[in-house]
Design an enzyme around this catalytic site. Sequence first.
Site, PDB file in Angstrom:
ATOM      1  N   THR A 104      -4.365  13.695   5.230  1.00  0.00           N
ATOM      2  CA  THR A 104      -2.942  13.851   5.568  1.00  0.00           C
ATOM      3  C   THR A 104      -2.734  15.151   6.343  1.00  0.00           C
ATOM      4  O   THR A 104      -2.079  15.170   7.397  1.00  0.00           O
ATOM      5  CB  THR A 104      -2.066  13.814   4.302  1.00  0.00           C
ATOM      6  OG1 THR A 104      -2.432  12.676   3.530  1.00  0.00           O
ATOM      7  CG2 THR A 104      -0.604  13.735   4.657  1.00  0.00           C
ATOM      8  N   ASP A 116       0.092  10.815  -4.552  1.00  0.00           N
ATOM      9  CA  ASP A 116       1.244  11.450  -3.896  1.00  0.00           C
ATOM     10  C   ASP A 116       1.504  12.708  -4.734  1.00  0.00           C
ATOM     11  O   ASP A 116       0.576  13.183  -5.420  1.00  0.00           O
ATOM     12  CB  ASP A 116       2.465  10.507  -3.867  1.00  0.00           C
ATOM     13  CG  ASP A 116       3.579  11.001  -2.930  1.00  0.00           C
ATOM     14  OD1 ASP A 116       3.440  10.819  -1.714  1.00  0.00           O
ATOM     15  OD2 ASP A 116       4.574  11.584  -3.415  1.00  0.00           O
ATOM     16  N   GLN A 125       7.240   3.875   3.876  1.00  0.00           N
ATOM     17  CA  GLN A 125       5.823   3.485   3.897  1.00  0.00           C
ATOM     18  C   GLN A 125       5.607   2.210   4.719  1.00  0.00           C
ATOM     19  O   GLN A 125       4.580   2.050   5.372  1.00  0.00           O
ATOM     20  CB  GLN A 125       5.341   3.269   2.452  1.00  0.00           C
ATOM     21  CG  GLN A 125       3.843   3.343   2.278  1.00  0.00           C
ATOM     22  CD  GLN A 125       3.318   4.765   2.199  1.00  0.00           C
ATOM     23  OE1 GLN A 125       3.881   5.605   1.502  1.00  0.00           O
ATOM     24  NE2 GLN A 125       2.254   5.058   2.911  1.00  0.00           N
ATOM     25  N   ASN A 144      -2.091  19.143  -1.881  1.00  0.00           N
ATOM     26  CA  ASN A 144      -3.089  18.478  -1.035  1.00  0.00           C
ATOM     27  C   ASN A 144      -2.758  18.588   0.455  1.00  0.00           C
ATOM     28  O   ASN A 144      -3.612  18.986   1.263  1.00  0.00           O
ATOM     29  CB  ASN A 144      -3.181  17.001  -1.458  1.00  0.00           C
ATOM     30  CG  ASN A 144      -4.056  16.204  -0.536  1.00  0.00           C
ATOM     31  OD1 ASN A 144      -3.582  15.617   0.440  1.00  0.00           O
ATOM     32  ND2 ASN A 144      -5.350  16.201  -0.791  1.00  0.00           N
ATOM     33  N   LYS A 175       5.424   1.777  -3.126  1.00  0.00           N
ATOM     34  CA  LYS A 175       5.371   3.129  -3.714  1.00  0.00           C
ATOM     35  C   LYS A 175       5.629   2.989  -5.205  1.00  0.00           C
ATOM     36  O   LYS A 175       6.304   2.044  -5.640  1.00  0.00           O
ATOM     37  CB  LYS A 175       6.458   4.026  -3.101  1.00  0.00           C
ATOM     38  CG  LYS A 175       6.187   5.499  -3.258  1.00  0.00           C
ATOM     39  CD  LYS A 175       5.302   6.012  -2.137  1.00  0.00           C
ATOM     40  CE  LYS A 175       4.850   7.427  -2.339  1.00  0.00           C
ATOM     41  NZ  LYS A 175       4.158   7.948  -1.155  1.00  0.00           N
ATOM     42  N   LYS A 225       0.861  -1.189   0.000  1.00  0.00           N
ATOM     43  CA  LYS A 225       0.000   0.000   0.000  1.00  0.00           C
ATOM     44  C   LYS A 225       0.882   1.218   0.000  1.00  0.00           C
ATOM     45  O   LYS A 225       1.826   1.316   0.794  1.00  0.00           O
ATOM     46  CB  LYS A 225      -0.877  -0.004   1.276  1.00  0.00           C
ATOM     47  CG  LYS A 225      -1.792   1.190   1.388  1.00  0.00           C
ATOM     48  CD  LYS A 225      -3.047   1.011   0.583  1.00  0.00           C
ATOM     49  CE  LYS A 225      -3.818   2.307   0.328  1.00  0.00           C
ATOM     50  NZ  LYS A 225      -3.381   3.015  -0.913  1.00  0.00           N
TER      51      LYS A 225
HETATM   52  P1  NDP Z   1       0.866  17.823  -4.357  1.00  0.00           P
HETATM   53  O1  NDP Z   1       1.318  17.406  -5.702  1.00  0.00           O
HETATM   54  O2  NDP Z   1      -0.579  18.017  -4.100  1.00  0.00           O
HETATM   55  O3  NDP Z   1       1.619  19.133  -3.897  1.00  0.00           O
HETATM   56  C1  NDP Z   1       2.999  19.183  -3.837  1.00  0.00           C
HETATM   57  C2  NDP Z   1       3.437  20.580  -3.446  1.00  0.00           C
HETATM   58  O4  NDP Z   1       4.824  20.550  -3.124  1.00  0.00           O
HETATM   59  C3  NDP Z   1       3.269  21.572  -4.555  1.00  0.00           C
HETATM   60  O5  NDP Z   1       3.036  22.835  -4.000  1.00  0.00           O
HETATM   61  C4  NDP Z   1       4.627  21.510  -5.248  1.00  0.00           C
HETATM   62  O6  NDP Z   1       4.968  22.675  -5.959  1.00  0.00           O
HETATM   63  C5  NDP Z   1       5.548  21.350  -4.061  1.00  0.00           C
HETATM   64  N1  NDP Z   1       6.757  20.646  -4.485  1.00  0.00           N
HETATM   65  C6  NDP Z   1       6.839  19.423  -5.036  1.00  0.00           C
HETATM   66  N2  NDP Z   1       8.110  19.119  -5.330  1.00  0.00           N
HETATM   67  C7  NDP Z   1       8.828  20.173  -4.943  1.00  0.00           C
HETATM   68  C8  NDP Z   1      10.211  20.465  -4.966  1.00  0.00           C
HETATM   69  N3  NDP Z   1      11.106  19.591  -5.467  1.00  0.00           N
HETATM   70  N4  NDP Z   1      10.608  21.674  -4.469  1.00  0.00           N
HETATM   71  C9  NDP Z   1       9.709  22.560  -3.979  1.00  0.00           C
HETATM   72  N5  NDP Z   1       8.394  22.344  -3.929  1.00  0.00           N
HETATM   73  C10 NDP Z   1       7.968  21.162  -4.396  1.00  0.00           C
HETATM   74  O7  NDP Z   1       1.466  16.692  -3.355  1.00  0.00           O
HETATM   75  P2  NDP Z   1       1.018  16.344  -1.876  1.00  0.00           P
HETATM   76  O8  NDP Z   1       0.554  17.546  -1.154  1.00  0.00           O
HETATM   77  O9  NDP Z   1       0.147  15.157  -1.948  1.00  0.00           O
HETATM   78  O10 NDP Z   1       2.411  15.839  -1.253  1.00  0.00           O
HETATM   79  C11 NDP Z   1       3.296  16.703  -0.553  1.00  0.00           C
HETATM   80  C12 NDP Z   1       4.218  15.880   0.318  1.00  0.00           C
HETATM   81  O11 NDP Z   1       3.429  15.114   1.253  1.00  0.00           O
HETATM   82  C13 NDP Z   1       5.090  14.842  -0.388  1.00  0.00           C
HETATM   83  O12 NDP Z   1       6.305  14.711   0.301  1.00  0.00           O
HETATM   84  C14 NDP Z   1       4.288  13.551  -0.249  1.00  0.00           C
HETATM   85  O13 NDP Z   1       5.104  12.405  -0.355  1.00  0.00           O
HETATM   86  C15 NDP Z   1       3.755  13.730   1.169  1.00  0.00           C
HETATM   87  N6  NDP Z   1       2.580  12.949   1.534  1.00  0.00           N
HETATM   88  C16 NDP Z   1       1.430  13.001   0.815  1.00  0.00           C
HETATM   89  C17 NDP Z   1       0.331  12.273   1.204  1.00  0.00           C
HETATM   90  C18 NDP Z   1      -0.970  12.357   0.487  1.00  0.00           C
HETATM   91  O14 NDP Z   1      -1.922  11.720   0.953  1.00  0.00           O
HETATM   92  N7  NDP Z   1      -1.100  13.093  -0.594  1.00  0.00           N
HETATM   93  C19 NDP Z   1       0.379  11.389   2.367  1.00  0.00           C
HETATM   94  C20 NDP Z   1       1.611  11.468   3.119  1.00  0.00           C
HETATM   95  C21 NDP Z   1       2.662  12.219   2.685  1.00  0.00           C
HETATM   96  P3  NDP Z   1       4.896  22.709  -7.561  1.00  0.00           P
HETATM   97  O15 NDP Z   1       3.441  22.857  -7.873  1.00  0.00           O
HETATM   98  O16 NDP Z   1       5.711  23.881  -7.955  1.00  0.00           O
HETATM   99  O17 NDP Z   1       5.463  21.416  -8.066  1.00  0.00           O
HETATM  100  O1  2IT Z   2       3.136   8.964   1.491  1.00  0.00           O
HETATM  101  C1  2IT Z   2       1.981   8.543   1.699  1.00  0.00           C
HETATM  102  O2  2IT Z   2       1.673   8.008   2.767  1.00  0.00           O
HETATM  103  C2  2IT Z   2       0.982   8.718   0.639  1.00  0.00           C
HETATM  104  N1  2IT Z   2       1.280   9.330  -0.380  1.00  0.00           N
HETATM  105  C3  2IT Z   2      -0.390   8.145   0.804  1.00  0.00           C
HETATM  106  C4  2IT Z   2      -0.388   6.682   0.461  1.00  0.00           C
HETATM  107  C5  2IT Z   2      -1.739   6.023   0.432  1.00  0.00           C
HETATM  108  O3  2IT Z   2      -1.759   4.841   0.071  1.00  0.00           O
HETATM  109  O4  2IT Z   2      -2.758   6.632   0.773  1.00  0.00           O
END
Ligand code: NDP
Ligand code: 2IT
Length: 445
Positions: free
Chosen positions: A208, A165, A110, A239, A125, A89
């Site tokens: 999250t 992600d 994860q 997100n 992943k 997952k």
């Molecule tokens: P999104 O794609 O929704 O948003 C990502 C954000 O981070 C955007 O604002 C993006 O900017 C910025 N970003 C991405 N890469 C970079 C970089 N190299 N340098 C600077 N800014 C960056 O992703 P999420 O919000 O889902 O994910 C954000 C983080 O949270 C990640 O680390 C992800 O692994 C983690 N995460 C997410 C979960 C989920 O359920 N979605 C669960 C647990 C963890 P830009 O638009 O300019 O690319």
């Molecule tokens: O990093 C993470 O935990 C996620 N991007 C969510 C994974 C999931 O299966 O909901």
Amino acid sequence: MGLVQDTLEIVWKRNPGEREFLQAVTEVLTSVEPVIERYKKYRDGKILARIVEPERQVMFRVPWVDDKGEIQVNRGFRIQFNSAIGPYKGGLRFHPTVCASILKFLGFEQVFKNSLTTLPMGGGKGGADFNVHGKSDNEVMRFCQSFMTELFRHIGPDTDVPAGDIGVGGREIGYLYGQYKRLRNEFTGVLTGKGLGWGGSLIRPEATGYGAVYFSQEMLKTRNESFAGKVCTVSGSGNVAQYTIEKLNQLGAKAVSVSDSNGTVHDPDGINPEKLAYLMDLKNVRRGRIKEYAEKYKVKYLDGQRPWGIQCDCAFPSATENEISGEDAKTLLDNGCILVAEGANMPTEPAGIRQFLAKKIHYGPGKAANAGGVATSGLEMCQNSMRLAWTREEVDQRLQRIMVTIHKVSSEAAAEYGQPHNLEMGANIAGFVKVADAMLDQGLV
Ligand code: NDP
Ligand code: 2IT
């Protein structure tokens, strides 16, 4: 040399140049060293050598046609890291930086995160080096269809359940799900983060960010404080960042920053619900840059910068890995920051973590603080299996209970091993023990 060091050397030799993967493995193995020393069964069972090796890795070609009619080729991956406690997952990331090292670090993290959620989920992943920025909806759809045309044979509701992600949100999950359904002729819970009308769970989009704030509330409670009046910096604007801000607002805190890969917005009055609605439309619908927020609300835009120079009580890194350097950590501490909760995965470099731990501020490591997302994915799987849907309140309460439990078991494990404030160590140990014991129970697999 110790067993941990020996194992790290093997990992480095076997995965040359995979910096992020080695960083994640080093962190976890260093934390669990006292457990390995205490229990002979883990040494005899060669748990360390086994746990650092993914059970399976798939890498594949993703050809697709862009709007100009030109053929494009990307590289797709799925890392099926560990299935000791449940089906693989974990999310899918679409970002130009995606490579084996990044997905292996994420898959490894994860495993322990999913173990902490209390739900039966293994770790995996995947993703592709595909840049969603600047692509039309049709291009994204064609890419997702091609990606799933290979991925579908490796996944399934009882085998491996991907989710979103970076770069993979509701739009992408929809296209991926549609293609899976065509190929298999089955309507199952094979992906999470689905739309609410077709098997998705209420609160999954929020989970999250909400979870990171619930976890932080538990940390604050240990000093008899709440979020009321706290100034918070948030990085990212996707997100995780959006729903972190929503929950902070609900609890009376003030979120004063958001960022994207181009720069940071500093809004000292706070990103109130009206401004958050604008941000969500900007990022999720119009898919624009964060600079537009600064222009609309006439606030400061820090071009090319991250938010860590802004004074805050609490920081929520919610963008990407290694976004807080040792220097950034020092700045945060010098400015009086008392809490760092990692919404992103591995956002703090080792030199930063060391400083947070040394200063004994409240440091919530990613695998604990951001586990609410995958936990609610687990709740979505549960609802899909039962073919029913819980209310918003029901899911939110379960999420809150899970985050409280993760904080509790991490704190208890940290205390058991003599470092009560160290949730990095506690989360790693609590997550590890359950997976390691399951591996021992299941024999040499
Ligand atoms: P999104 O794609 O929704 O948003 C990502 C954000 O981070 C955007 O604002 C993006 O900017 C910025 N970003 C991405 N890469 C970079 C970089 N190299 N340098 C600077 N800014 C960056 O992703 P999420 O919000 O889902 O994910 C954000 C983080 O949270 C990640 O680390 C992800 O692994 C983690 N995460 C997410 C979960 C989920 O359920 N979605 C669960 C647990 C963890 P830009 O638009 O300019 O690319
Ligand atoms: O990093 C993470 O935990 C996620 N991007 C969510 C994974 C999931 O299966 O909901």
